[in-house]
Design a protein around this motif. Sequence first.
Motif, PDB file in Angstrom:
ATOM      1  N   ASP A   1      12.951  61.411  68.781  1.00  0.00           N
ATOM      2  CA  ASP A   1      11.985  61.887  67.620  1.00  0.00           C
ATOM      3  C   ASP A   1      11.685  63.279  67.490  1.00  0.00           C
ATOM      4  N   LEU A   2      11.550  63.756  68.877  1.00  0.00           N
ATOM      5  CA  LEU A   2      10.916  65.268  69.233  1.00  0.00           C
ATOM      6  C   LEU A   2      12.377  66.159  68.722  1.00  0.00           C
TER       7      LEU A   2
ATOM      8  N   ASP B   1      13.534  53.067  77.694  1.00  0.00           N
ATOM      9  CA  ASP B   1      13.653  53.133  75.943  1.00  0.00           C
ATOM     10  C   ASP B   1      12.514  54.059  75.285  1.00  0.00           C
ATOM     11  N   GLU B   2      11.542  53.833  75.688  1.00  0.00           N
ATOM     12  CA  GLU B   2      10.373  54.424  75.124  1.00  0.00           C
ATOM     13  C   GLU B   2      10.497  56.218  75.190  1.00  0.00           C
ATOM     14  N   ALA B   3      10.930  56.393  76.450  1.00  0.00           N
ATOM     15  CA  ALA B   3      11.141  57.988  76.748  1.00  0.00           C
ATOM     16  C   ALA B   3      12.235  58.495  75.679  1.00  0.00           C
TER      17      ALA B   3
ATOM     18  N   ALA C   1       5.436  54.292  65.016  1.00  0.00           N
ATOM     19  CA  ALA C   1       5.909  54.220  66.500  1.00  0.00           C
ATOM     20  C   ALA C   1       5.908  55.737  66.955  1.00  0.00           C
ATOM     21  N   PHE C   2       6.184  56.778  66.354  1.00  0.00           N
ATOM     22  CA  PHE C   2       6.262  58.034  67.214  1.00  0.00           C
ATOM     23  C   PHE C   2       4.913  58.381  67.638  1.00  0.00           C
ATOM     24  N   SER C   3       3.865  58.069  66.618  1.00  0.00           N
ATOM     25  CA  SER C   3       2.502  58.315  66.992  1.00  0.00           C
ATOM     26  C   SER C   3       2.139  57.692  68.315  1.00  0.00           C
ATOM     27  N   ARG C   4       2.391  56.479  68.335  1.00  0.00           N
ATOM     28  CA  ARG C   4       2.033  55.607  69.433  1.00  0.00           C
ATOM     29  C   ARG C   4       2.601  56.031  70.824  1.00  0.00           C
ATOM     30  N   ARG C   5       4.016  56.233  70.814  1.00  0.00           N
ATOM     31  CA  ARG C   5       4.632  56.850  71.734  1.00  0.00           C
ATOM     32  C   ARG C   5       4.264  58.339  72.169  1.00  0.00           C
ATOM     33  N   ALA C   6       3.901  59.041  71.457  1.00  0.00           N
ATOM     34  CA  ALA C   6       3.431  60.532  71.668  1.00  0.00           C
ATOM     35  C   ALA C   6       1.892  60.620  72.287  1.00  0.00           C
ATOM     36  N   THR C   7       1.276  59.577  72.300  1.00  0.00           N
ATOM     37  CA  THR C   7      -0.105  59.544  72.891  1.00  0.00           C
ATOM     38  C   THR C   7      -0.120  58.850  74.171  1.00  0.00           C
TER      39      THR C   7
ATOM     40  N   SER D   1      11.960  58.734  62.102  1.00  0.00           N
ATOM     41  CA  SER D   1      12.353  57.490  61.359  1.00  0.00           C
ATOM     42  C   SER D   1      11.094  56.471  61.372  1.00  0.00           C
ATOM     43  N   ASP D   2      10.328  56.522  62.410  1.00  0.00           N
ATOM     44  CA  ASP D   2       9.058  55.509  62.473  1.00  0.00           C
ATOM     45  C   ASP D   2       7.935  56.365  62.786  1.00  0.00           C
ATOM     46  N   ALA D   3       7.125  56.859  61.866  1.00  0.00           N
ATOM     47  CA  ALA D   3       6.090  57.977  62.136  1.00  0.00           C
ATOM     48  C   ALA D   3       5.030  57.048  62.765  1.00  0.00           C
TER      49      ALA D   3
END
Length: 84
Positions: A63-64, A55-57, A78-84, A74-76
């Motif tokens: 988002d990418l 789900d995260e991927a 959440a995107f930031s958490r997923r991208a790190t 849509s959720d900056a």
Amino acid sequence: MDAEGAPSARTVRLMQAMGQPMSAPKRVMEINPEHALVKRLHAIHTISPNDGRLDEAAELLYDLALIAEGEPPSDAAAFSRRAT
């Protein structure tokens, strides 16, 4: 990522900015099933279909794709958490 024949996200934003009621079209994301990342995600799904990484991927990839089109996620946060 827009459905074929649908107005682009940019057109929708422009029309909405001009006060024209326009709903956003259904988004379509095409993937390359031969890409190594997609193959790896499929392998994870085969072993463990409920793996939370899937789900995260998927959300990160979506988002990418939005960012590549010039749209913000849509959720900056959440995107930031997923991208790190």
